[in-house]
Design a protein around this motif. Structure first.
Motif, PDB file in Angstrom:
ATOM      1  N   UNK A 172      93.778  29.751  99.354  1.00  0.00           N
ATOM      2  CA  UNK A 172      94.732  28.783  98.805  1.00  0.00           C
ATOM      3  C   UNK A 172      94.249  28.276  97.459  1.00  0.00           C
ATOM      4  N   UNK A 173      95.196  27.701  96.722  1.00  0.00           N
ATOM      5  CA  UNK A 173      94.884  27.058  95.443  1.00  0.00           C
ATOM      6  C   UNK A 173      95.198  25.578  95.573  1.00  0.00           C
ATOM      7  N   UNK A 174      94.194  24.740  95.397  1.00  0.00           N
ATOM      8  CA  UNK A 174      94.386  23.296  95.520  1.00  0.00           C
ATOM      9  C   UNK A 174      94.917  22.720  94.220  1.00  0.00           C
ATOM     10  N   UNK A 175      95.713  21.654  94.351  1.00  0.00           N
ATOM     11  CA  UNK A 175      96.297  21.007  93.191  1.00  0.00           C
ATOM     12  C   UNK A 175      95.966  19.527  93.207  1.00  0.00           C
ATOM     13  N   UNK A 176      95.588  19.011  92.034  1.00  0.00           N
ATOM     14  CA  UNK A 176      95.291  17.586  91.924  1.00  0.00           C
ATOM     15  C   UNK A 176      96.569  16.760  91.873  1.00  0.00           C
ATOM     16  N   UNK A 177      97.710  17.411  91.658  1.00  0.00           N
ATOM     17  CA  UNK A 177      98.971  16.689  91.546  1.00  0.00           C
ATOM     18  C   UNK A 177      99.561  16.275  92.876  1.00  0.00           C
ATOM     19  N   UNK A 195      90.204  15.737  95.593  1.00  0.00           N
ATOM     20  CA  UNK A 195      89.557  14.828  94.628  1.00  0.00           C
ATOM     21  C   UNK A 195      90.231  13.466  94.561  1.00  0.00           C
ATOM     22  N   UNK A 196      90.015  12.652  95.560  1.00  0.00           N
ATOM     23  CA  UNK A 196      90.527  11.288  95.567  1.00  0.00           C
ATOM     24  C   UNK A 196      89.486  10.360  94.939  1.00  0.00           C
ATOM     25  N   UNK A 197      89.926   9.573  93.965  1.00  0.00           N
ATOM     26  CA  UNK A 197      89.011   8.663  93.248  1.00  0.00           C
ATOM     27  C   UNK A 197      89.627   7.276  93.170  1.00  0.00           C
ATOM     28  N   UNK A 198      88.791   6.264  93.385  1.00  0.00           N
ATOM     29  CA  UNK A 198      89.233   4.878  93.297  1.00  0.00           C
ATOM     30  C   UNK A 198      88.165   4.058  92.583  1.00  0.00           C
ATOM     31  N   UNK A 199      88.593   3.212  91.644  1.00  0.00           N
ATOM     32  CA  UNK A 199      87.662   2.321  90.943  1.00  0.00           C
ATOM     33  C   UNK A 199      88.279   0.939  90.794  1.00  0.00           C
ATOM     34  N   UNK A 200      87.414  -0.075  90.843  1.00  0.00           N
ATOM     35  CA  UNK A 200      87.798  -1.448  90.536  1.00  0.00           C
ATOM     36  C   UNK A 200      86.841  -1.952  89.459  1.00  0.00           C
ATOM     37  N   UNK A 201      86.859  -3.243  89.213  1.00  0.00           N
ATOM     38  CA  UNK A 201      85.959  -3.793  88.196  1.00  0.00           C
ATOM     39  C   UNK A 201      84.497  -3.745  88.620  1.00  0.00           C
ATOM     40  N   UNK A 202      84.230  -3.638  89.940  1.00  0.00           N
ATOM     41  CA  UNK A 202      82.845  -3.648  90.419  1.00  0.00           C
ATOM     42  C   UNK A 202      82.509  -2.514  91.376  1.00  0.00           C
ATOM     43  N   UNK A 203      83.490  -1.718  91.809  1.00  0.00           N
ATOM     44  CA  UNK A 203      83.218  -0.675  92.795  1.00  0.00           C
ATOM     45  C   UNK A 203      83.819   0.654  92.365  1.00  0.00           C
ATOM     46  N   UNK A 204      83.297   1.723  92.983  1.00  0.00           N
ATOM     47  CA  UNK A 204      83.830   3.061  92.734  1.00  0.00           C
ATOM     48  C   UNK A 204      83.657   3.889  94.002  1.00  0.00           C
ATOM     49  N   UNK A 206      84.564   8.111  95.506  1.00  0.00           N
ATOM     50  CA  UNK A 206      85.094   9.444  95.223  1.00  0.00           C
ATOM     51  C   UNK A 206      84.932  10.318  96.458  1.00  0.00           C
ATOM     52  N   UNK A 207      85.995  11.032  96.818  1.00  0.00           N
ATOM     53  CA  UNK A 207      85.962  12.001  97.915  1.00  0.00           C
ATOM     54  C   UNK A 207      86.429  13.339  97.362  1.00  0.00           C
ATOM     55  N   UNK A 208      85.621  14.374  97.572  1.00  0.00           N
ATOM     56  CA  UNK A 208      85.982  15.675  97.030  1.00  0.00           C
ATOM     57  C   UNK A 208      87.193  16.262  97.739  1.00  0.00           C
ATOM     58  N   UNK A 209      87.273  16.063  99.068  1.00  0.00           N
ATOM     59  CA  UNK A 209      88.360  16.667  99.829  1.00  0.00           C
ATOM     60  C   UNK A 209      88.624  15.857 101.086  1.00  0.00           C
ATOM     61  N   UNK A 210      89.893  15.576 101.344  1.00  0.00           N
ATOM     62  CA  UNK A 210      90.298  14.934 102.586  1.00  0.00           C
ATOM     63  C   UNK A 210      91.298  15.847 103.299  1.00  0.00           C
TER      64      UNK A 210
END
Length: 305
Positions: A172-177, A195-204, A206-210
């Motif tokens: 398969x081909x994964x898509x970030x969209x 590639x799920x990514x979340x950031x705030x003013x003090x935290x970060x 990242x998960x490569x794959x869910x």
């Protein structure tokens, strides 16, 4: 009698003079304080694989949970493993099975006074589910995730899945969209979020794959497997900056001491420049009064005698 009569007023005067002189002391020291500096602790964690699965068995009506975290570390720690196994009662006679096989499976988390960082690296990874001993749920070439939280900078999160990806035997081909759906007749369905990514003013974070899975293997006494899996997750929290120490008002380098009050007498201005203050004459006057009253009391006593 006369001696006792005059000694008591003399003592009262001396006590009054002492109290007057000491009263000026706190006024001169009112600006003094204690400096405090505190340092907050940042946080960092990394996990190669986290599962939250319900496994239904053929010979039972209940579900058996498979909730494990493989190579999970919290700062300051690291872990490197290539054999990652789990045991599930009622599946394949209770024998351990490889949930994840990889040539490289590393997780690392570090925290310093001004930086928190977590990272996960997987190479040639193969993910398995109970009931599918020969068919891999997913196979990946390279998986990385990283979260960095540094004092004074915005947190950063990054995750990548590089190279070929195979899901239930299908390339398969994964898509970030958006999510990728894979269906295999007679086996089940898998949804992959890349590639799920979340950031705030003090935290970060990242998960490569869910992955969200719904599998019907009908093998090894397993009827159905449902739930989620998170591959290569890194999180961090920024250490708080040390509190600034307040300036010492007694410090000659303090620019406030160079300020001159408009209309102030020249003598008072010079006192400020040499480290004195407007309270200094009162302190000196109190001390002088104490000396004069004490000396006068002694003279009066001697004359009466």
């Amino acid at each position: 009698m006369n001696s006792d009569t005059f000694r008591k007023p003399a003592r009262r005067l001396a006590t009054l003079a002492t109290a007057t002189a000491l009263a000026a002391g706190p006024a001169a020291l009112a600006g003094a304080g204690t400096a405090h500096a505190t340092t907050g602790h940042g946080r960092a964690s990394a996990v190669v694989l986290r599962t939250g699965l319900d496994v239904s068995l053929l010979d039972k009506t209940v579900n058996v949970p498979l909730a494990v975290s493989l190579n999970e570390v919290q700062a300051p720690q690291s872990a490197d493993r290539t054999a990652l196994t789990a045991t599930l009662d009622g599946v394949d006679g209770g024998k351990p099975f490889n949930v994840l096989g990889a040539d490289v499976a590393s997780a690392k988390a570090t925290v310093t006074a001004d930086r928190a960082e977590a990272a996960v690296h997987l190479a040639h990874a193969r993910l398995h589910l109970p009931g599918l001993p020969l068919l891999s749920l997913v196979e990946l070439d390279t998986v990385t995730s990283k979260a960095t939280c540094e004092t004074g900078r915005r947190p950063e999160a990054d995750a990548d899945v590089l190279g070929a990806v195979t899901v239930l035997g299908k390339r398969v081909t994964l898509s970030a969209g958006g999510p990728t759906h894979v269906k295999v007749p007679g086996v089940g369905e898998v949804r992959l979020d890349l590639s799920r990514r979340e950031t705030t003013s003090t935290t970060a974070a990242a998960s490569a794959l869910e992955l969200k899975v719904s599998i019907n293997p009908l093998k090894l006494n397993v009827a159905e497997v449902e739930g989620t899996l998170t591959l290569a997750k890194a999180t961090c929290e920024t250490p708080s900056a040390p509190a600034a120490a307040p300036a010492d008002p007694a410090d000659p380098s303090d620019p406030v001491s160079d300020v001159k009050v408009q209309g102030a007498p020249e003598k008072e201005t010079k006192l400020a420049e040499t480290g004195g203050s407007s309270v200094t004459p009162y302190v000196a006057g109190g001390a002088l009064a104490l000396i004069l009253v004490g000396g006068g009391a002694v003279t009066v006593v001697r004359r009466r005698r």
